[in-house]
Design a protein around this motif. Structure first.
Motif, short mmCIF file in Angstrom:
data_model
loop_
_atom_site.label_atom_id
_atom_site.label_comp_id
_atom_site.label_asym_id
_atom_site.label_seq_id
_atom_site.Cartn_x
_atom_site.Cartn_y
_atom_site.Cartn_z
N VAL A 175 19.34 45.00 37.37
CA VAL A 175 19.83 45.91 38.40
C VAL A 175 19.72 47.36 37.92
N GLN A 176 19.19 48.20 38.80
CA GLN A 176 19.11 49.62 38.51
C GLN A 176 19.60 50.42 39.72
N LEU A 177 20.26 51.52 39.43
CA LEU A 177 20.72 52.45 40.45
C LEU A 177 20.18 53.83 40.10
N LEU A 237 19.28 51.11 45.02
CA LEU A 237 19.53 49.95 44.16
C LEU A 237 18.29 49.06 44.14
N SER A 238 17.93 48.59 42.97
CA SER A 238 16.84 47.63 42.82
C SER A 238 17.25 46.52 41.88
N GLY A 239 16.56 45.38 41.98
CA GLY A 239 16.82 44.29 41.07
C GLY A 239 17.87 43.30 41.53
N ALA A 279 18.09 48.05 54.85
CA ALA A 279 16.65 47.82 54.72
C ALA A 279 16.07 48.53 53.51
N LYS A 280 16.67 49.65 53.13
CA LYS A 280 16.15 50.46 52.03
C LYS A 280 17.00 50.35 50.78
N TYR A 281 18.06 49.50 50.83
CA TYR A 281 18.96 49.36 49.67
C TYR A 281 19.41 50.74 49.18
N GLY A 325 24.66 54.26 38.15
CA GLY A 325 23.51 55.12 38.04
C GLY A 325 23.70 56.13 36.93
N GLN A 326 22.70 56.98 36.75
CA GLN A 326 22.73 57.94 35.66
C GLN A 326 23.50 59.21 36.00
N GLY A 327 23.79 59.40 37.26
CA GLY A 327 24.57 60.55 37.69
C GLY A 327 23.71 61.69 38.19
#
Length: 123
Positions: free
Chosen positions: A2-4, A24-26, A75-77, A115-117
């Motif tokens: 998971v990545q943000l 968001l992915s993963g 649809a685009k997360y 996420g990284q901010g």
């Protein structure tokens, strides 16, 4: 995994607006909790807004009610935070976060993925 990834921060004068986004992915499902947090130096991290990605359980910190709007594009997360009428006290690093739990747990600080901010500065 998971990545943000956040985007959209920047500098703005008081009274202005900014729009933050977080992709968001993963993760295959599109039903989970997402939130925006912020933290400025010397302060505790604060949950600004949160929601269940089906569009329910929206919750805001008192300090941003009526000025900030959280939304999610399934649809685009993508999670979005529209920030209007910004004040200098809104200056902080803003983080998006995800929690793969039911909607009753969205209004909490116990988020697993971050996420990284992105920096928001209001002068």
């Amino acid at each position: 995994h998971v990545q943000l990834v956040e985007s959209g921060g920047g500098s703005v004068q008081a009274g202005g607006s900014l729009r933050l986004s977080c992709v968001l992915s993963g993760y295959n499902s599109n039903r989970y909790c997402m939130a925006w947090f912020r933290q400025s130096p010397g302060t505790e991290r604060e949950r600004v807004a949160s929601m269940w990605t089906a569009g329910t359980n929206l919750d805001y910190a008192d300090s941003v009610k009526g000025r900030f709007t959280i939304s999610h594009d399934n649809a685009k997360y993508t999670l979005t935070l529209q920030m209007n009428s910004l004040k200098p006290e809104d200056t902080a690093m803003y983080y998006c976060a995800a929690r793969f739990a039911g909607p009753s747990l969205c209004a909490s600080t116990d988020y697993a993925y971050w996420g990284q901010g992105t920096q928001v500065t209001v002068s």
